[in-house]
Write a protein that holds these residues in place. Sequence first.
Motif, mmCIF file in Angstrom:
data_model
loop_
_atom_site.group_PDB
_atom_site.id
_atom_site.type_symbol
_atom_site.label_atom_id
_atom_site.label_comp_id
_atom_site.label_asym_id
_atom_site.label_seq_id
_atom_site.Cartn_x
_atom_site.Cartn_y
_atom_site.Cartn_z
ATOM 1 N N VAL A 1 0.849 -1.191 0.000
ATOM 2 C CA VAL A 1 0.000 0.000 0.000
ATOM 3 C C VAL A 1 0.884 1.240 0.000
ATOM 4 O O VAL A 1 1.654 1.471 0.930
ATOM 5 C CB VAL A 1 -0.924 0.013 1.231
ATOM 6 C CG1 VAL A 1 -1.826 1.234 1.207
ATOM 7 C CG2 VAL A 1 -1.747 -1.275 1.305
ATOM 8 N N GLY A 2 0.781 2.015 -1.059
ATOM 9 C CA GLY A 2 1.592 3.215 -1.168
ATOM 10 C C GLY A 2 0.762 4.483 -1.116
ATOM 11 O O GLY A 2 -0.473 4.447 -1.151
ATOM 12 N N SER B 1 -2.240 18.711 -6.191
ATOM 13 C CA SER B 1 -2.337 17.954 -4.963
ATOM 14 C C SER B 1 -3.654 17.185 -4.884
ATOM 15 O O SER B 1 -4.708 17.696 -5.252
ATOM 16 C CB SER B 1 -2.244 18.890 -3.752
ATOM 17 O OG SER B 1 -2.521 18.196 -2.550
ATOM 18 N N HIS B 2 -3.584 15.949 -4.375
ATOM 19 C CA HIS B 2 -4.781 15.188 -4.061
ATOM 20 C C HIS B 2 -5.305 15.520 -2.663
ATOM 21 O O HIS B 2 -6.372 15.040 -2.285
ATOM 22 C CB HIS B 2 -4.485 13.686 -4.119
ATOM 23 C CG HIS B 2 -4.233 13.155 -5.494
ATOM 24 N ND1 HIS B 2 -4.688 13.784 -6.631
ATOM 25 C CD2 HIS B 2 -3.576 12.037 -5.917
ATOM 26 C CE1 HIS B 2 -4.330 13.081 -7.696
ATOM 27 N NE2 HIS B 2 -3.649 12.023 -7.289
ATOM 28 N N LEU C 1 -1.610 -1.315 -4.195
ATOM 29 C CA LEU C 1 -2.725 -0.386 -4.049
ATOM 30 C C LEU C 1 -2.189 0.956 -3.551
ATOM 31 O O LEU C 1 -1.265 0.985 -2.737
ATOM 32 C CB LEU C 1 -3.720 -0.988 -3.055
ATOM 33 C CG LEU C 1 -4.976 -0.245 -2.652
ATOM 34 C CD1 LEU C 1 -6.097 -1.260 -2.400
ATOM 35 C CD2 LEU C 1 -4.743 0.583 -1.394
ATOM 36 N N TYR C 2 -2.777 2.043 -4.029
ATOM 37 C CA TYR C 2 -2.347 3.376 -3.603
ATOM 38 C C TYR C 2 -3.505 4.109 -2.931
ATOM 39 O O TYR C 2 -4.664 3.926 -3.285
ATOM 40 C CB TYR C 2 -1.834 4.172 -4.797
ATOM 41 C CG TYR C 2 -0.553 3.614 -5.338
ATOM 42 C CD1 TYR C 2 0.678 3.945 -4.776
ATOM 43 C CD2 TYR C 2 -0.570 2.702 -6.392
ATOM 44 C CE1 TYR C 2 1.858 3.400 -5.252
ATOM 45 C CE2 TYR C 2 0.610 2.151 -6.878
ATOM 46 C CZ TYR C 2 1.817 2.509 -6.295
ATOM 47 O OH TYR C 2 2.987 1.954 -6.769
ATOM 48 N N GLY D 1 -13.062 7.182 0.097
ATOM 49 C CA GLY D 1 -12.508 7.855 -1.069
ATOM 50 C C GLY D 1 -11.006 7.810 -1.183
ATOM 51 O O GLY D 1 -10.446 8.228 -2.201
ATOM 52 N N ALA D 2 -10.314 7.293 -0.143
ATOM 53 C CA ALA D 2 -8.851 7.275 -0.173
ATOM 54 C C ALA D 2 -8.297 6.125 -0.999
ATOM 55 O O ALA D 2 -7.187 6.218 -1.533
ATOM 56 C CB ALA D 2 -8.287 7.202 1.245
#
Length: 222
Positions: free
Chosen positions: A75-76, A85-86, A129-130, A140-141
């Motif tokens: 998981v990154g 930016s997110h 997975l990111y 939502g992440a």
Amino acid sequence: MTTPYDFPQYVIDRVMAKRGRLTVYDHFEPKRTALLVIDMQNFYVGEIASVVGMIPNINAIARHLRAQGGLVMWVGMTAGADGKSHWPIYHDNFFTPEKGANHRDQLSPGHPGHAFHKDLDIEPGDEVLYKSRFSPFIAGASNIEEVLQARGIDSLIVTGTATNMCCESAARDAMMRNYKVIMVSDANGARYPEDHLAGLTSFYQSFGDVRTTQEVIRDVLP
């Protein structure tokens, strides 16, 4: 068993008074278990000796669980893309402009900082997975719960960096989403030992177990 980590005595006393035992979970069913390896990307790992040094432990747990039919998930963090930016509230308020841009860009796809450390044994059958927040369980992440539910996963072993930031955040949220969770004391790492201890101490008192790599392989996933 011995205490799961070198916790202050008051922590042990509180745990024993609250639940009467040092550990909550004695055994996980391997095929219903996932190993989460959190944020072991070049940007975060860098040259931090304590974090680089725990990579063999992460790989050992991954090999052991994989061989028993469990799921290994790398998981990154993806903080941005194409200079955007997110997570603007984080980048705009908790960094200088220069440091915010550095965090955003180095954790964007295509940047070397976004890649997982070369010494991690990532296999073709593993999940990669990111996420866009500290915890992948935030709405939502990421799509982590879809992946876990599709495999019938109900138990998680959390490793990675930083212990007191993304690892603890993920582990706490997972427990509150009804997963059984263990954090691994010598397969989580932070820049400072005080931060490492703080993360494990907070988690251990109310959210799950803290075990060593040896205990996970020998006892939890025999």
